[in-house]
Design an enzyme around this catalytic site. Structure first.
Site, PDB file in Angstrom:
ATOM      1  N   ASP A  17       0.846  -1.204   0.000  1.00 39.03           N
ATOM      2  CA  ASP A  17       0.000   0.000   0.000  1.00 39.03           C
ATOM      3  C   ASP A  17       0.873   1.243   0.000  1.00 39.03           C
ATOM      4  OD1 ASP A  17       0.888   0.326   2.700  1.00 39.03           O
ATOM      5  OD2 ASP A  17      -0.804  -0.846   3.411  1.00 39.03           O
ATOM      6  N   LYS A  40      -3.858   0.746  -3.223  1.00 38.66           N
ATOM      7  CA  LYS A  40      -5.073   0.063  -2.776  1.00 38.66           C
ATOM      8  C   LYS A  40      -6.128   1.091  -2.377  1.00 38.66           C
ATOM      9  CE  LYS A  40      -4.519  -1.173   1.642  1.00 38.66           C
ATOM     10  NZ  LYS A  40      -4.070  -1.956   2.766  1.00 38.66           N
ATOM     11  N   ARG A  42      -9.807   1.220  -0.363  1.00 36.31           N
ATOM     12  CA  ARG A  42     -10.673   0.438   0.531  1.00 36.31           C
ATOM     13  C   ARG A  42     -12.102   0.977   0.515  1.00 36.31           C
ATOM     14  NH1 ARG A  42      -8.403  -3.109   4.072  1.00 36.31           N
ATOM     15  NH2 ARG A  42      -6.214  -2.873   4.592  1.00 36.31           N
ATOM     16  N   ASP A  66       5.852  -5.476   4.817  1.00 35.70           N
ATOM     17  CA  ASP A  66       4.789  -4.833   5.589  1.00 35.70           C
ATOM     18  C   ASP A  66       5.148  -4.868   7.069  1.00 35.70           C
ATOM     19  OD1 ASP A  66       2.420  -3.451   5.879  1.00 35.70           O
ATOM     20  OD2 ASP A  66       1.146  -5.067   5.139  1.00 35.70           O
ATOM     21  N   ASP A  70      -2.676  -8.542   9.586  1.00 30.13           N
ATOM     22  CA  ASP A  70      -3.811  -8.940  10.405  1.00 30.13           C
ATOM     23  C   ASP A  70      -4.538 -10.119   9.760  1.00 30.13           C
ATOM     24  OD1 ASP A  70      -5.986  -9.158  12.095  1.00 30.13           O
ATOM     25  OD2 ASP A  70      -6.767  -7.159  11.707  1.00 30.13           O
ATOM     26  N   ALA A  72      -4.284 -10.940   6.426  1.00 32.22           N
ATOM     27  CA  ALA A  72      -3.506 -11.353   5.253  1.00 32.22           C
ATOM     28  C   ALA A  72      -4.224 -11.067   3.944  1.00 32.22           C
ATOM     29  CB  ALA A  72      -3.076 -12.819   5.328  1.00 32.22           C
TER      30      ALA A  72
END
Length: 163
Positions: A17, A40, A42, A66, A70, A72
Site C-alpha cells: 500500500d 489500494k 478500501r 509490511d 492482520d 492477510a
C-alpha cells in the site's frame, strides 16, 4: 540476512500500500533493488475495493514488505496482482503477524511462495505448524544487542540503520 540468503536473482521490493512506500524504498536501497507500490483503495476496514501496481514486475522475484499482517487479505491480494502482472515469484515479509480470523487459510491459499514473519507476536502454534508457507524469524539477537547497548549506555540506532 534471511532475504539475502535467498539470493533472488531479480529482486524487486514491493509495498502492499502507499503507506508503506517509505519502508519499501528503504529496503530497496539496502538490497540495491527496484521498488514497486500497490495502490489500494478500501471500501471499509479489511475490505479492498480495488488495487493496482505502480511499477513493472515482469520476470521479477518480488518481496512484499509490511509492518503488520492482520487478516492477510491485502498481502494475498497484492501477491495475486503481482503474479498476474508477470512476476516470477512473490513472497511477503511482515514484522508483526497478528494473523486473525482466516489469515492462516488465506496465506496457504495465496500465490505467496512464503510468508516471513518475526516472533514479536506469538502465533497459533497448531496453525503455524500446519502451514507450508509461514517462516518465523527470531528477534532474540536484535533484542539482546539492544539490551546490551542500553546497559552500556550506547546508541541502539546503529541496530536499525541501513547502509
Amino acid at each position: 540476512p534471511y532475504i539475502k540468503s535467498l539470493k533472488l536473482p531479480n529482486l524487486t521490493i514491493a509495498s502492499p500500500d502507499m503507506g508503506g512506500s517509505y519502508r519499501a524504498r528503504t529496503f530497496a536501497k539496502f538490497f540495491n533493488a527496484e521498488v514497486i507500490i500497490c495502490d489500494k483503495r478500501r471500501k471499509r476496514a479489511n475490505e479492498i475495493e480495488s488495487m493496482s501496481i505502480i511499477g513493472d514486475v515482469t520476470g521479477q522475484d518480488v518481496v512484499l514488505i509490511d509492518d503488520i499482517c492482520d487478516t492477510a487479505g491485502t498481502l494475498s491480494k497484492a501477491a495475486a496482482l503481482i503474479m498476474e502482472n508477470g512476476a516470477k515469484s512473490v513472497r511477503a515479509v511482515c514484522t508483526h503477524a497478528v494473523l486473525s480470523g482466516k489469515a492462516y487459510e488465506t496465506i496457504e491459499n495465496s500465490v505467496l511462495s512464503e510468508m516471513i514473519v518475526t516472533d514479536t507476536i506469538q502465533l497459533d502454534s497448531e496453525k503455524a505448524k500446519q502451514s507450508t508457507k509461514i517462516k518465523v524469524l527470531s528477534t532474540a539477537d536484535l533484542f539482546a544487542k539492544a539490551i546490551t547497548s542500553v546497559n552500556q549506555h550506547s546508541s541502539i540506532s546503529d541496530l536499525f540503520e541501513v547502509e
